[in-house]
Scaffold this active site. Structure first.
Site, PDB file in Angstrom:
ATOM      1  CE1 TYR A 137       1.033  -0.152   4.438  1.00  0.00           C
ATOM      2  CE2 TYR A 137      -0.042   1.981   4.322  1.00  0.00           C
ATOM      3  CZ  TYR A 137       0.771   1.084   4.988  1.00  0.00           C
ATOM      4  OH  TYR A 137       1.326   1.430   6.194  1.00  0.00           O
TER       5      TYR A 137
ATOM      6  NE  ARG B 294       6.768   4.273   0.277  1.00  0.00           N
ATOM      7  CZ  ARG B 294       6.589   5.075   1.333  1.00  0.00           C
ATOM      8  NH1 ARG B 294       7.625   5.368   2.107  1.00  0.00           N
ATOM      9  NH2 ARG B 294       5.417   5.581   1.611  1.00  0.00           N
TER      10      ARG B 294
ATOM     11  CE  LYS C 138       3.087   3.441   3.285  1.00  0.00           C
ATOM     12  NZ  LYS C 138       3.204   3.532   4.736  1.00  0.00           N
TER      13      LYS C 138
END
Ligand code: PLP
Length: 295
Positions: A33, A52, A155
């Site tokens: 996420y 990212r 993440k």
């Protein structure tokens, strides 16, 4: 203004947003996420968040069949449905999961990843947090994920390690929880990156201490450099934090938040320090300038 959610291209209010229980994001926590915010209604550092997201997905072997433009289009559409952008600042969470498939770890069972976007008003951080600083706790009995386990660089939607740290903070009436890594060094906080200031130098643990490459962390280092405040990425331990002149944490939604107490110990003189103040002011100035296009 309330939360709106985009599930695989369909936008509804939050109460009607559903995902099948056979989605491997739900079954296994298999997903990644991002969270970004807006300044002046415009997504901030959006390209970095997209990059990212892709890096996190690659680390769990998840192909992303969406272009950056498509992800952006869906984010803007969801923000618009929520009445955000023009009227108020947005919090936007992008979740990408393995998708729906049989109960097996075989990725081939899930031909399409699920892309979910949650857009809601940016939760305000109390002004007192910036003016007077906050308390954090040192997490006891749990370390930050080992980098060779589920690397903190991912993440990941699998946030149990973070949630357990935050439970300790909440029990102690603190705003954040500081994790040590498997070597006993400081790593990061449960929802943010950690910095200290010592003798005029800003210091933060290096990525190989096992932490998320925070976008606010990187931006803060750049902001500091632009006004002559040097930041070193260097291993830190408990004594560095307890003996620091100043400390703060960074995150997308909260920017730079001064830490004035760790457990029952004061940091520095227990007041918000001058370097933290300078960095926060310059951070906001640059975010504003980048969002308005006015230097
Ligand atoms: N570290 C952890 C564990 C986080 O969950 C977050 C943000 O959610 C951060 C650091 C800060 O990252 P960023 O500045 O990209 O929001």
């Amino acid at each position: 203004m309330s939360a709106y959610v985009n599930v695989n291209g369909v936008v509804t209010d939050a109460a009607h947003a559903v995902i099948p229980v056979y989605d491997h994001g739900f079954l296994y926590g298999e997903g990644v996420y991002e969270v970004f915010r807006t300044y002046r209604g415009k997504p901030f550092l959006f390209d970095r968040h997209q990059a990212r997201l892709r890096a996190s997905a690659a680390r769990i072997g998840l192909e992303v069949p969406f272009s950056d433009e498509e992800v952006e289009r869906r984010c803007l559409e969801t923000m618009k449905a929520a009445g955000l952008g023009a009227a108020g600042e947005a919090y936007v969470r992008i979740l990408l999961t393995r998708g729906v498939g049989e109960i097996t770890y075989d990725p081939a069972a899930c031909p399409f990843p699920s892309l979910v976007i949650i857009a809601k008003p940016l939760p305000p951080t109390p002004a007192g947090h910036y003016e007077h600083g906050i308390k954090v706790v040192m997490v006891e009995d749990i370390i930050r994920n080992h980098p060779e386990s589920v690397s903190p660089l991912i993440k990941s939607n699998n946030l149990i390690n973070n949630a357990l740290g935050m439970q300790q903070a909440i029990r102690a009436g603190a705003a954040e929880a500081v994790f040590r890594n498997y070597r006993g060094e400081l790593a990061e906080c449960a929802q943010s990156n950690l910095f200290i200031v010592s003798k005029g130098v800003v210091k933060t643990p290096p990525l190989d201490a096992g932490l998320l490459a925070g976008i606010t962390r990187a931006f803060t280092i750049e902001v500091g450099a632009s006004i002559g405040i040097r930041c070193e990425e260097t291993p830190l331990n408990d004594q560095d934090l307890f003996g620091a002149d100043e400390a703060f944490f960074t995150s997308t939604t909260k920017e730079i938040v001064p830490i004035v107490q760790v457990d029952d110990r004061k940091i520095g003189d227990g007041m918000v320090g001058p370097i933290t103040k300078k960095l926060l002011a310059q951070y906001r100035r640059q975010a504003e300038a980048m969002s308005t296009g006015r230097p």
